[in-house]
Design an enzyme around this catalytic site. Structure first.
Site, PDB file in Angstrom:
ATOM      1  N   ARG A  37      49.398  34.101  32.023  1.00  0.00           N
ATOM      2  CA  ARG A  37      49.397  34.108  30.557  1.00  0.00           C
ATOM      3  C   ARG A  37      50.817  34.122  29.985  1.00  0.00           C
ATOM      4  O   ARG A  37      51.060  33.560  28.913  1.00  0.00           O
ATOM      5  CB  ARG A  37      48.600  35.300  30.024  1.00  0.00           C
ATOM      6  CG  ARG A  37      47.101  35.088  30.126  1.00  0.00           C
ATOM      7  CD  ARG A  37      46.318  36.245  29.536  1.00  0.00           C
ATOM      8  NE  ARG A  37      44.899  35.936  29.547  1.00  0.00           N
ATOM      9  CZ  ARG A  37      43.930  36.793  29.240  1.00  0.00           C
ATOM     10  NH1 ARG A  37      44.239  38.039  28.898  1.00  0.00           N
ATOM     11  NH2 ARG A  37      42.673  36.425  29.271  1.00  0.00           N
ATOM     12  N   LYS A 199      24.179  34.691  35.162  1.00  0.00           N
ATOM     13  CA  LYS A 199      23.049  34.969  34.279  1.00  0.00           C
ATOM     14  C   LYS A 199      22.863  33.946  33.161  1.00  0.00           C
ATOM     15  O   LYS A 199      23.793  33.650  32.434  1.00  0.00           O
ATOM     16  CB  LYS A 199      23.254  36.327  33.619  1.00  0.00           C
ATOM     17  CG  LYS A 199      23.156  37.486  34.574  1.00  0.00           C
ATOM     18  CD  LYS A 199      23.385  38.760  33.804  1.00  0.00           C
ATOM     19  CE  LYS A 199      23.138  39.972  34.686  1.00  0.00           C
ATOM     20  NZ  LYS A 199      23.456  41.194  33.949  1.00  0.00           N
ATOM     21  N   GLY A 356      36.988  33.355  32.943  1.00  0.00           N
ATOM     22  CA  GLY A 356      37.672  34.207  33.934  1.00  0.00           C
ATOM     23  C   GLY A 356      37.349  33.833  35.371  1.00  0.00           C
ATOM     24  O   GLY A 356      38.230  33.489  36.166  1.00  0.00           O
ATOM     25  N   GLY A 379      36.389  34.948  27.552  1.00  0.00           N
ATOM     26  CA  GLY A 379      35.424  35.016  26.445  1.00  0.00           C
ATOM     27  C   GLY A 379      35.733  34.014  25.349  1.00  0.00           C
ATOM     28  O   GLY A 379      34.824  33.424  24.759  1.00  0.00           O
TER      29      GLY A 379
HETATM   30  C1  3PG Z   1      41.029  39.128  27.350  1.00  0.00           C
HETATM   31  O1  3PG Z   1      41.702  39.440  28.325  1.00  0.00           O
HETATM   32  O2  3PG Z   1      39.879  38.686  27.446  1.00  0.00           O
HETATM   33  C2  3PG Z   1      41.643  39.260  26.001  1.00  0.00           C
HETATM   34  O3  3PG Z   1      42.951  39.719  26.089  1.00  0.00           O
HETATM   35  C3  3PG Z   1      40.813  40.169  25.128  1.00  0.00           C
HETATM   36  O4  3PG Z   1      40.770  41.450  25.693  1.00  0.00           O
HETATM   37  P1  3PG Z   1      39.512  42.369  25.449  1.00  0.00           P
HETATM   38  O5  3PG Z   1      38.363  41.733  26.214  1.00  0.00           O
HETATM   39  O6  3PG Z   1      39.868  43.747  25.982  1.00  0.00           O
HETATM   40  O7  3PG Z   1      39.224  42.400  23.978  1.00  0.00           O
END
Ligand code: 3PG
Ligand code: MG
Length: 407
Positions: A37, A199, A356, A379
């Site tokens: 990142r 899922k 991820g 996400g």
């Molecule tokens: C992530 O790593 O998905 C983002 O930095 C958001 O972090 P969070 O899921 O803790 O809100």
């Protein structure tokens, strides 16, 4: 079409530029364990500093409840410095006297990193007063934190809405937005989506949205098992969401009505349990035994998916095919990833991937550099694929293109 201000037009010299970055990086023993990142945002930081801006980095790290030294951004700031090859100062708070003094001491081209925004509960509560204090530290706002854009927090949404700061997507953010646009607004057809993972329940919105956008939907991972059950097959001890079999049937019916193809596994690698190098065998999906667990797609399925890719012009991929953390159940994901990378390199396929687990699997297959775009977002990528405009992106949208038409 959404249009954004362009950093090309930003006059940053001598200005205090608040740059929201996602320094929420994996840490081990107090050091940055994976700097991906940081590498992604380095060009934005270098550019702004190179143009004489005073670059003020704001970010969260982890999910601390209040101030917790183990979640300090200080070691991360040191890693940023190593990567951008310039000193990066650090302020022990992101608002208040310490932050203000550190900003006041900056000269043109300096870089400063503020302490973890989540040390203040107001960050996640999206508190307007807190956002105003953050905003008061800058003259311009740049958001380069795509991977945090699905959060509606003070440092990436209210900071814009409570202030008059002109807001720009940073270079990495813009690349992510451009990739999404190429995948969904102006794609080359046929478009294929691969959706894997465990899922269906976490990917219902995604499947619904994709069906409207793609010609072919390839379903892999444990979620494919629920679809196999919906087709009347037995899946033994495999992961399966029995309560969602009806939903899987509805999705298949919707695909048929829309003339979309759904590609499901035709063979599978099964084993009695999930572990590294446990004895496994390949079976057709109608021959899965009562004590078998489906842990990867088999060779005929791999071949079929690759032939779908060979006929596609655009690929959107989220979710691995098998239990890729355990060998040899990474094989299906790796083989398909290889094929996608080769087609991309040959100019036959435009390929987008994110999430991820997906990125971890693609790293394992060593293909991340050879796909068209791999998102840093987990996400955030998933919610974008669901067709949502992320809160952190929404605040950057300007109603019309800037005068030079560059958006
Ligand atoms: C992530 O790593 O998905 C983002 O930095 C958001 O972090 P969070 O899921 O803790 O809100
Ligand atoms: Mg996360």
């Amino acid at each position: 079409m959404q249009s954004f201000r362009s950093l090309d037009d930003a006059d940053v010299k001598g200005k205090r530029v608040l740059v929201r970055v996602d320094l929420n990086v994996p840490m081990a023993d107090g050091k940055v364990a994976d700097a991906t990142r940081i590498v992604e945002i380095a060009p934005t930081i270098s550019e702004l500093a190179g143009k004489g801006g005073k670059v003020i980095l704001i970010s969260h790290l982890n999910r601390p409840k209040g101030r917790d030294p183990k979640d300090s951004l200080k070691p991360v700031a040191a890693e940023v410095s190593r990567i951008v090859k310039k000193p990066v100062a650090f302020a022990a708070d992101c608002i208040g006297p310490q932050a203000e003094a550190a900003v006041a001491a900056m000269r043109n081209g300096d870089i400063l990193c503020l302490e973890n925004t989540r040390f203040h509960a107001e960050e996640e509560n999206n508190d307007k007063g807190f956002a105003k204090k953050l905003a008061a530290l800058g003259d311009l706002f740049v958001d380069d934190a795509f991977s945090a854009a699905h959060r509606e927090h003070a440092s990436n949404t209210s900071i814009v809405t409570v202030s008059n700061l002109p807001a720009y997507p940073g270079r990495a953010m813009k690349a992510e937005l451009d990739a999404l646009q190429r995948a969904f607004e102006t794609p080359r057809h046929p478009v294929t989506a691969i959706v894997g993972g465990a899922k269906i329940s976490t990917k219902l919105d995604l499947l619904g949205h994709l069906l409207a956008k793609v010609e072919t939907l390839v379903i892999g991972g444990a979620m494919a098992n629920t679809f196999l059950v919906a087709q009347g097959k037995a899946v033994g001890k495999s992961l399966c969401e029995s309560e969602l079999v009806g939903t899987a049937r509805d999705i298949m019916a919707k695909a048929k009505a829309l003339h979309r193809d759904i590609v499901l596994p035709i063979d599978a690698v099964v084993a009695p349990k999930l572990a590294d190098h446990v004895p496994s065998r390949v079976v057709a999906v109608d021959e899965v035994g009562a004590t078998d667990m489906i842990l990867d797609i088999g060779p005929r399925t791999i071949e079929r998916v690759i032939s779908v890719l060979a006929r596609s012009k655009t690929l959107v991929w989220n979710g691995p095919f098998g239990a890729f953390e355990h060998e040899p159940f990474d094989n299906g994901t790796i083989e398909v990833a290889e094929a996608a990378a080769e087609l991309t390199a040959a100019g036959k396929l435009v390929s987008f991937a994110g999430g991820g687990d997906t990125v971890a699997a693609l790293n394992l297959a060593s293909v991340t550099d050879r796909l068209t775009h791999v998102s840093t977002g987990g996400g955030a990528f998933l919610e974008s694929l669901e067709g949502k405009t992320l809160p952190g992106v929404k605040v950057l949208i300007v109603s019309q293109s800037p005068p030079n038409g560059d958006n």
